[in-house]
Design an enzyme around this catalytic site. Structure first.
Site, short mmCIF file in Angstrom:
data_model
loop_
_atom_site.label_atom_id
_atom_site.label_comp_id
_atom_site.label_asym_id
_atom_site.label_seq_id
_atom_site.Cartn_x
_atom_site.Cartn_y
_atom_site.Cartn_z
CB SER A 1 -0.89 0.01 1.24
OG SER A 1 -0.10 0.38 2.37
CE LYS A 2 -2.16 6.27 -2.96
NZ LYS A 2 -3.58 5.99 -2.63
#
Ligand code: GLU
Ligand code: ZN
Length: 494
Positions: free
Chosen positions: A254-255
């Site tokens: 994820s980010k």
């Protein structure tokens, strides 16, 4: 079997590593099997739809060199391939299910559904979700609602008994008790829009999809989809849910781990070949040894058998390494062509490049090639050629363990050596040897001499190889920079 596989993204966000991995696996599998790769746009969620996401999808696939045999733009025998252009069809099929007794109209208002949910929560009821209120409405009861002008939704009659099983090529049999499947999910909303499940199943069937390769997060939808295939009386495709893509910490990528949007990697200067090669190894391997594959090779070699069950780890450092390898495989000319946009973007040059500049840029490229991790690194490495250094931090002139005053003396004396040498035709080795002599005379390490020169020429303590900097700047400019640096140092350091 004539393999037909699809990538079916919802254009709600930028293409990310996980999505592109799914696209690539489907694409390679189709090519390796001599089958068809289909692109389908699942834009049933109008609220989250974005034009930017759709443009990004096309740009990303074309950057990677992934082409589709059927889909938007190219068309095909089972089109349209954009779900929002197929709404009539989903409605027809949903109504067919109602007619066959496999689905039913539900007239419940949102208020009623909220009330049911609140009661279930208050009673800690075992039953969660829709209470199947409309499943057995009589014709009279329905007529009343119809008269009131309520437009119903259509819900699937999920069997309350029994178990639904589907086979996954990777994970084996996956079973779910029917009473644990979401109770009677909506297939068609009251505005006539299909839900993901309905549109996805109908399209996979009508488009003749043979294998469904998608992320493992879709496994929970599997039993419901199988029930839908059964309701329609259709044979489901084969399933192969792909292992998750994790960060190095074992959490879903994820980010938090860094960029995940392919567009970001592209802008930073990752090469399509490198990203494609590396992403293909996340959850797949050829023989566990070989790492380098071109797109064309993967189009031949890809097999489902070599997909790993275990989650794949996306390692940013490894991608960077691959990128460096691919950068170094480029000829100087090819690499320069890739670097020019970064130089233009930085405002260093315009897109009009004359011969003199071209040959200077080629020298720059050759010098930078070994040091580039991403194409964007060229900006920092070449700034000194296009902008005068600011020398904001004078302490940079002093190598570690060297007093600033000593660094100034060293620079002064090095200037003498260089001025002497650069005026006459002395080669780099000789200059280097003279600078080394100077270092030992001053009882300094080489860095004690090289660092102040480097900082004077480039304004930075990290740069291209020193002699490349000298050559790129030209003797006159190089000497001038050292003079300027010395002037500032003498003024600022008492
Ligand atoms: N539209 C779904 C997605 O965005 C497709 C899932 C599937 O492949 O069935 O991932
Ligand atoms: Zn209802």
């Amino acid at each position: 079997m004539d393999v037909r596989v699809r990538y079916a993204p919802s254009p709600t966000g930028l293409q990310h590593i996980g999505g592109v991995r799914t696209a690539l696996f489907n694409y390679f599998f189709a090519r390796a099997q001599g089958g068809k790769f289909i692109l389908r746009i699942e834009d049933t969620d109008q609220e989250r739809y974005s034009d930017e996401a759709l443009d990004d999808l096309y740009e990303t696939l074309s950057w990677l060199g992934v082409t589709w045999d059927e889909g938007p733009i190219v068309g095909g025998p089972y089109g349209p391939y954009v779900q929002s252009e197929r709404f009539e069809l989903y409605k027809r099929y949903a109504e067919q299910l109602v007619a066959d007794g496999k689905a039913y109209y539900c007239y419940c208002t949102p208020e009623r559904l909220d009330r049911v949910r609140a009661e279930q929560q208050a009673n800690k009821s075992e039953q969660q979700g829709y209470d199947r209120h409309c499943r057995n409405l009589s014709a009279e009861e329905r007529a009343v609602f119809e008269k009131e002008g309520i437009t119903p939704v259509i819900r699937l009659k999920v069997p309350t008994e029994g178990t639904t099983t589907f086979h996954d090529l990777l994970m084996g049999d996956i079973s779910r008790k029917n009473r644990d499947v979401s109770p009677d999910p909506v297939l068609l909303k009251s505005d006539g829009f299909p839900t993901y499940h309905l549109a996805n199943v109908i399209d996979d069937h009508l488009m003749g999809i043979t294998h469904i390769m998608r992320a493992q997060e879709w496994i929970p939808s599997g039993p419901l989809h199988i029930l839908l295939y059964e309701a329609f009386g259709w044979q489901p495709p084969l399933y192969c849910h792909l292992p998750m893509v994790m960060g190095k910490d074992g959490q879903k990528l994820s980010k938090r781990h860094g960029s995940t949007a392919v567009r970001d990697f592209r802008q930073q200067g990752y090469l399509a070949e490198a990203l494609l090669n590396y992403v293909s190894l996340v959850g797949w391997s050829y023989d566990g040894v070989r790492e380098f594959f071109t797109r064309e090779q993967l189009e031949e070699l890809f097999t489902l058998e070599k997909i790993n069950k275990a989650p794949g780890v996306f390692d940013y450092k490894k991608l960077e390494w691959f990128n460096g390898q691919y950068i170094r495989q480029k000829s100087d000319e090819e690499l320069l062509a890739l670097l020019v946009p970064y130089l233009v973007e930085a405002g260093f040059i315009t897109a009009v490049i004359d011969e003199a500049l071209h040959s200077r840029l080629l020298t720059l490229t050759a010098s930078a090639k070994e040091r580039l991790k991403v194409l964007g690194d060229i900006v920092g490495l070449s700034r000194f050629l296009f902008e005068e250094p600011a020398w904001e931090n004078l302490s940079l002139f002093a190598a570690k363990g060297v007093a600033l005053q000593t660094a100034i003396d060293a620079l002064q004396r090095a200037y003498g050596v260089l001025k002497n040498a650069l005026g006459s035709q002395v080669d780099d080795e000789t200059i280097e040897a003279r600078l080394m002599d100077l270092a030992s005379e001053m009882e300094l390490k080489v860095g004690g001499i090289f660092m102040p020169i480097r900082v004077a020429l480039t304004g930075s303590s990290v740069s291209l190889p020193l002699f490349d900097c000298l050559r790129l700047l030209g003797s006159e400019k190089a000497l001038q920079r050292i003079e300027q640096a010395l002037a500032i140092l003498k003024r600022e350091v008492r």
